[in-house]
Every structure is written in C-alpha cells, then in structure tokens.
Design a protein around this motif. Sequence first.
Motif, PDB file in Angstrom:
ATOM      1  N   SER A   4       0.829  -1.203   0.000  1.00  0.00           N
ATOM      2  CA  SER A   4       0.000   0.000   0.000  1.00  0.00           C
ATOM      3  C   SER A   4       0.862   1.251   0.000  1.00  0.00           C
ATOM      4  O   SER A   4       1.989   1.261   0.483  1.00  0.00           O
ATOM      5  CB  SER A   4      -0.921   0.019   1.227  1.00  0.00           C
ATOM      6  N   ARG A  19      -3.660   0.124  -3.013  1.00  0.00           N
ATOM      7  CA  ARG A  19      -2.887  -1.066  -2.672  1.00  0.00           C
ATOM      8  C   ARG A  19      -2.742  -1.941  -3.914  1.00  0.00           C
ATOM      9  O   ARG A  19      -3.597  -1.942  -4.802  1.00  0.00           O
ATOM     10  CB  ARG A  19      -3.540  -1.848  -1.536  1.00  0.00           C
ATOM     11  N   VAL A  36      -3.511   5.202   3.510  1.00  0.00           N
ATOM     12  CA  VAL A  36      -2.390   4.341   3.130  1.00  0.00           C
ATOM     13  C   VAL A  36      -1.103   4.853   3.781  1.00  0.00           C
ATOM     14  O   VAL A  36      -1.005   6.024   4.172  1.00  0.00           O
ATOM     15  CB  VAL A  36      -2.223   4.294   1.602  1.00  0.00           C
TER      16      VAL A  36
END
Length: 347
Positions: A4, A19, A36
């Motif tokens: 990610s 991701r 993320v």
Amino acid sequence: MELSGTILRGSEYEPIEGRIVIEDGRIEAIEEATNVPDRIVSPAFVNAHTHLGDSIAKEAGRGLSLAELVAPPDGLKHRLLREADRDEMVDGMKRSLEFALATGTVACLDFREGGVEGVSRLEEAASELPIDAYAFGRESVEAMEAGDGFGASGANDADFERERRATAAADKPFGIHAGEADPSDLDPALDLSPEFLVHVVHPEPRHLERIESDEIPIAVCPRSNLVTGVGVPPVDELARRTTVALGTDNVMLNSPSMFREMEFLAKHTSLEAPAILRMGTRNGAALLGRDDGLIEEGRPANLLVLDADTPNLAGVLDPVRAVVRRAGQGDVADVIVDGRSVEMSDW
C-alpha cells in the motif's frame, strides 16, 4: 502479498492512493484505498546501458580524453581489464550490482568486454543476486552466443557485418555505440540495422530521419557523455523521434544509480518527469523484451518502494517528480523482485 501507498500507476505514472495485490510474482490487482502508509510505489528501474567490468577502476583516468579512457584496444579501461584477475573483476561487478539493486534497479544491459570469459564473469557476479544482468558480448561471435546479444564498440572501430549476421541468425539483439564523439559512425551503424543504438550525442538531421523511419530505439547516457567531454545528447529531440531508454554507462566514470541519471536528465532537458521515469523503467524493459516497467495488472511485480517520510522526501507534493528529481538510496524502503521483498539490509 499486498503493498500500500501512493502508487504510480500505468504508462503515465498517475499517482493514486491504493494497494497492489501480488500473486505468483505478478500484479493481480490495483485498488484505490484510503489511509495508506507514507510510501511511494514506483516500477523498479531497468538500466539500459552499463559497462560493469571497470568497477575495478572507479574514478581512474583524470584528465584523459574519451579515446584515452575507453577506446579499444588500448584505452585505459581496456588495459586495466586485461590486467585484472578473475576474482577481482567478479567481486567488483558483484558490488556494483548490489549497489544497483539497492537503488531500485532490477535489470541492466551490459556491454561485456573479455569475450566468452567476460560473459562468464558477469554471470558469476550476478548468480546469487535477484537482479538480471544481460551480457552483450563485444569482441566475438562466440561471446554473443554465450551471452544475450552483441554489443558493438562502434562502426569506426571495425566492420561488424559478420557479427551482425551471426547475431541475427542466433535471434538475439544487436546494439552498437554510435554518434558519441562525433557523427562519423552513425550512418555505418544505421546501415547494420541494429536493434538499438547507444549514445547518439551528435546526430545530424539525416540521422534523425533514419532513426525515426526505422524506429530504432536509443539508450542514452548523459552523465557519462558530460564527464568524457563529448556533450549531452539532444534527448528532447531524440524522444520526439523514437523510444529513448536511460543507462549509466561505465562504472569507472559514474555510479550505476538510475536516481542520479534521471535527476541529471531532468535538470538538463525540458522533459517532464513521467517521460524521464518511463526512460528509466518501461523503455529500458522494452529494449530487453521484458514485460515489466509499469504498474499494471498482469505485469511482473518488480517494484521500488520509497519511504515518503524521510527528511529528503517529507513534504513532497508531486511523487513522480520526487522519484525522478529528488529520491536516492537513503529513501529506499524496499525493492520487490518477482513479487518478493529484497532484504535491503543485505546490501
């Protein structure tokens, strides 16, 4: 495996927060996500032109001309290579490959001096590393047959018709240095119908027209060209005409860092960051017939992961420019080769 961060997706390296799902060494899916980690995920680099053998002679030859440094058979580099024993050269090349890997390179195209023995030395240097070192033999048909292709020194140095025919018969690529010191060897190089040219610092209009019409890719090495005093290739013009890939050339002159090569190019041309990143990733991969160099579903998972919260990268607003113009070895958090994380602490 999942990864990610800010992902540089597709051929334009569009930054998305998301991701990557990796299965069996390939990118299975790319999904947008929130919250993320502070990381930039880029395709890993492919170095389109190296001479790794002279890793034994870094920074040698102060004040020498291009011919005095590297011209066969008696340039400084070639004299030092002849004097080096096998273990010394293998260790030097292995260390350069380790550095290349630690700076995000997963493959390089090496013009390999030393005939069949030179090819064997490179194979040994790379044998325990997760990096693909392609050996293009320079000095004989036998070296080409032992390696991955033929890498000619230049059309003014010899008549390469026999080597060209043999390389074609072996169904391997033929590359040749051309237009480095002056334009005199460009026409005879083009007459050989090579799969690619290297350098092309001094093309004239007719050469550019031939390169464009024949769709011949070019590997440029701007840092090396500047160091040897031959000038910087007209990369803006070359990129308008054909596919341009990026290489670092002789280790004796420059470190095999694609970060440094991209930064140099970004600051000496008008090219935008995505075009330069493409030269350091997908274009080099295409030159070798590889399928990596882009983050797209179905492609090999060869990836570079940068820590975007290092003192160097914290506060970056354009992640593509960050990779091309600013990032370096100290920002590398991980390198993914065929879907597997490389232990960066090993290098």
